[in-house]
Design an enzyme around this catalytic site. Structure first.
Site: not given
Length: 801
Positions: A32, A78, A122
């Protein structure tokens, strides 16, 4: 019930917690928070890049919605929150975070001001050109693949990384027990160092530092401390100073402005501008007139406009020291190496990358060699087929099916199974254009390729040469100029804050209870009252007109003193109470202020005379009270528990000391009888005080001066100093007022005055103004002139005109 009992395990809580936390720690360390030393990527970054690559979202194609990529990453590789994946993706697109961004993004991808990116629905994104090098040829089995979280597909454990991404883009992360801060570097410098290391295996760190000057931050700025850089590169840990790039420009009116064009790495520009402006608003620094952020598409630009006659260099140094215009960057190069976290120096990181490249290029060469041999085998079969083409066609037509055709060809012409497969799968139109020359040429090229690949696999020198050739091409394609400037020494910041203070006349008021305020002349003149507003029961100790470059010395009844530069005092209106001095320095709440002086020059030959209620007196040089640290009250005189400090007088030597007691005794002696002592001394006996008597005041004067004494019955008495007999210390002195049996006069205050001076008598209810030109000096036996019938408190001289 029996089965349930059999499933119960008896374990100690410490063992359970240790085991579970150990597993969790291992996960967040390896999978991680820390980057891999080979490709410089954390697992989430690697999965994002690989998902984009697999989806064809590469730099030569059109942008795609970020949400689509995030969905692919979560669904396939993931299984975590979409926000964490999108934030990692956004960071890889920010050119102020990464030296070479790995993702290109259309739309709002945040800003150096800390603004968040637009929602993923967006924005649009694709891989950048340089990230293609991280993934190049990954389908050629260059790296190991492992099953994804649901075993539905595979994902790479590391990317091929055909450029040293970890050193180029750096990394930051925190895991359990480990943290990493690897600074970004210049790609061309890192590649030159890698190539040099390949060619000179015995080279030392200093040799690599001829290529790598130091970190190269995407935000530029100035890095100070070459020795610290060397230490960090040698050990993996170090601390460098990163300073903004700033210039001082002269503008209209002869004023200066500081223009900042580059700021330290990972500093939030908006917070930096706000901090500088807060210093201006809070008057921590007086020289700043305005702070503006003029950043636009042409680049970063922060303008700090200064007042006239301010020392610009000193202001800039102050900002370097007190804001993020200058920061320390702690290098801590921890990466996952051989599946475990390791603190690695520069040479270790380069060696890890070189070893990775050797493995990757070896795997690629093996893959290409295998494919080339397979193709050459097919081409040889096609060449052989051309010579017997008619027979081959006839035999295929006579065969029952594909399998029968393959078998017949293999028996009749001794084709291998793969050659026979290629022949029967050959499309008819190819038979019209089967040029044996082209096949022979391809065969020759394949032979050449096979030879080259064989040499690469058999010779490490050839292998390294291939890696170097590719790195040189990367350097040529993606080279950029260094942005961060390196300075050898860490510049020590020396600040004299007074150099940044604009000299300004102000009014300062200090009360007995410790309330202090600084007021502008304009605010004071606009208020009709000459006395400041005070709390009930409080009284004014001093009202002074001073300038902002002076220093206040405030003395308390317990023998402490407070050192306060005037410019540090809080500014209030004259009608405000002010602020308690305990907000500025640490002081006992029970202490009362008894004297205040405004000092311009501590190098003066003047001395301070301290006197206690029990008659102790001490003389100390003014220069002893100049200190550099003044966050607390300090000792000016050692005072016994049953005694208090009642008087502090500042005067040059020599002088006569006149000690005045309540019952009217006056003792005059030369101040040369008192030896100069330090701050912690207790002093000597000044006057022998009679029973039921107490010392009320000490005045330093010469023979030509006059004293004004005030009694509790409201009488004033003007007295010439020369009329008081000269004695020596530790005497009782002579009576300075007529003795009256019934309702006698007691002295309450005494001051040194001039003949035509104006003096105030402060009473419990009001104050009375006197012009001393109307009063003549009288002898010692006089009781003086009655002025008021109210209960009097003290005599005051207004020093402010």
């Amino acid at each position: 019930m029996e089965n349930s009992t059999q499933r119960v395990q008896v374990m100690r809580l410490e063992d359970i917690m240790g085991d579970r936390f150990g597993r969790y720690s291992k996960y967040i360390i390896q999978d991680r928070a820390l980057p891999d030393a080979r490709d410089g990527l954390k697992p989430v970054q690697r999965r994002i890049l690989y998902a984009m690559y697999k989806d064809g979202n590469t730099f030569e194609k059109a942008f795609r919605k970020s949400a689509k990529t995030v969905g692919n990453v979560i669904g396939n590789y993931h299984p975590h929150g979409d926000s964490s994946v999108y934030e990692a993706m956004v960071r890889m697109s920010q050119d102020w975070k990464l030296r070479e961004p790995l993702v290109q993004m259309h739309g709002n991808n945040g800003s150096i001001d800390g603004d968040p990116a637009a929602a993923m629905r967006y924005t649009e994104a694709r891989l950048s050109a340089i990230s293609g090098l991280l993934l190049k040829d990954i389908d050629k089995n260059l790296v190991d693949f492992i099953p994804n979280f649901d075993d539905s597909m595979t994902e790479p454990t590391v990317l091929p990384a055909f450029f040293p991404n970890l050193l180029v883009n750096g990394a930051t992360g925190i895991s359990a027990g480990y943290a990493t801060d690897i600074p970004p570097h210049n790609l061309a410098e890192i590649i030159d160092a890698v190539i040099h290391r390949m060619n000179h295996k015995q080279c030392q760190l200093d040799d690599l530092l001829t290529f790598i000057k130091g970190p190269d931050f995407p935000t530029g700025a100035i890095i100070q401390g070459i020795q610290e850089i060397k230490k960090a590169y040698a050990t993996g840990k170090g601390r460098i100073i990163v300073r903004s790039k700033a210039e001082i420009e002269t503008i209209r009116g002869g004023r200066d402005q500081i223009v900042v064009t580059e700021i330290p790495y990972e500093v939030n520009k908006a917070n930096l501008v706000k901090k500088i402006d807060d210093l201006r608003i809070d008057k921590k620094i007086d020289g700043i007139m305005e702070v503006r952020d003029e950043t636009d598409r042409n680049g970063l630009r922060i303008v700090i406009e200064l007042k006239k006659d301010v020392k610009s260099e000193m202001v800039l140094n102050y900002l370097f020291k007190n804001t993020d215009l200058q920061v320390s960057y702690n290098i801590n190069m921890v990466a996952i190496h051989n599946k475990r976290p390791v603190l690695m120096g520069l040479m270790d990181l380069i060696d890890a990358y070189i070893q990775h490249q050797k493995e990757v290029v070896t795997n690629r060469s093996n893959y290409d060699l295998k494919r080339a041999r397979e193709r050459q085998h097919i081409v040889e079969g096609l060449i052989k087929m051309v010579s017997v083409l008619d027979e081959v066609v006839h035999m295929i037509r006579q065969s029952k099916d594909k399998s029968d055709a393959k078998k017949n060809l293999m028996v009749a012409f001794e084709f291998s199974e793969r050659q026979a497969e290629a022949i029967v799968m050959l499309q008819l139109y190819r038979l019209t254009n089967t040029d044996v020359t082209a096949l022979q040429q391809e065969n020759e090229e394949l032979s050449k390729t096979i030879l080259e690949l064989t040499e690469i696999l058999s010779s490490e020198t050839k292998l390294l040469k291939v890696i170097q050739t590719e790195l040189k091409q990367v350097r040529k394609d993606f080279k950029t100029e260094r942005r961060s400037q390196i300075e050898e020494q860490i510049q020590e910041i020396k600040i004299d804050e007074t150099d940044m203070i604009t000299k300004e006349d102000v009014i300062v008021a200090v009360t007995k209870d410790g309330y202090v305020k600084r007021t502008s002349i304009r605010s004071y003149n606009a208020t009709k009252s000459e006395m400041p507003v005070m709390k009930d029961g409080d009284e004014l100790v001093s009202k002074l007109q001073v300038d902002t470059l002076q220093t206040l010395l405030m003395f308390t009844n317990r023998g402490s003193f407070i050192y306060l530069p005037v410019y540090k005092l809080p500014e209030f209106k004259w009608k405000d109470i002010g602020q308690h001095v305990s907000n500025l320095v640490t002081i006992d709440s029970e202490e009362k202020v008894i004297a205040v002086f405004a000092i311009s020059d501590f190098k003066s030959e003047e001395c301070l005379f301290f006197t206690t209620a029990n008659g102790m007196i001490k003389k100390t040089r003014l220069g002893d009270f100049e200190v550099s640290r003044y966050n607390r009250a300090m000792m000016a005189m050692a005072v016994k528990e049953d005694d208090v400090l009642i008087s502090v007088v500042k005067a040059p030597s020599p002088n006569d000391v006149i000690m005045v007691t309540k019952q009217g005794y006056l003792l005059k002696f030369s101040d040369e009888e008192i030896a100069i002592t330090g701050l912690k001394a207790m002093g000597v006996k000044g006057i022998a005080i009679g029973k039921d008597d107490q010392l009320i005041k000490v005045v330093l004067a010469n023979a030509n001066d006059e004293l004004l004494l005030l009694t509790q019955r409201g009488n004033i008495k003007k007295l010439k100093v020369k009329d008081i007999a000269l004695s020596s210390r530790n005497k009782k002195g002579s009576l300075g007022i007529k003795a009256i049996k019934s309702n006698p006069h007691y002295f309450v205050d005494c001051i040194k005055v001039e003949s035509n001076q104006e003096v105030y008598i402060k009473t419990e209810t009001t104050q009375v103004k006197l012009n001393l030109s109307l009063f003549k000096a009288v002898d010692l036996n006089s009781v003086g002139t009655n002025i008021v019938d109210d209960a009097v408190m003290k005599l005051m001289i207004d020093e402010i005109e």
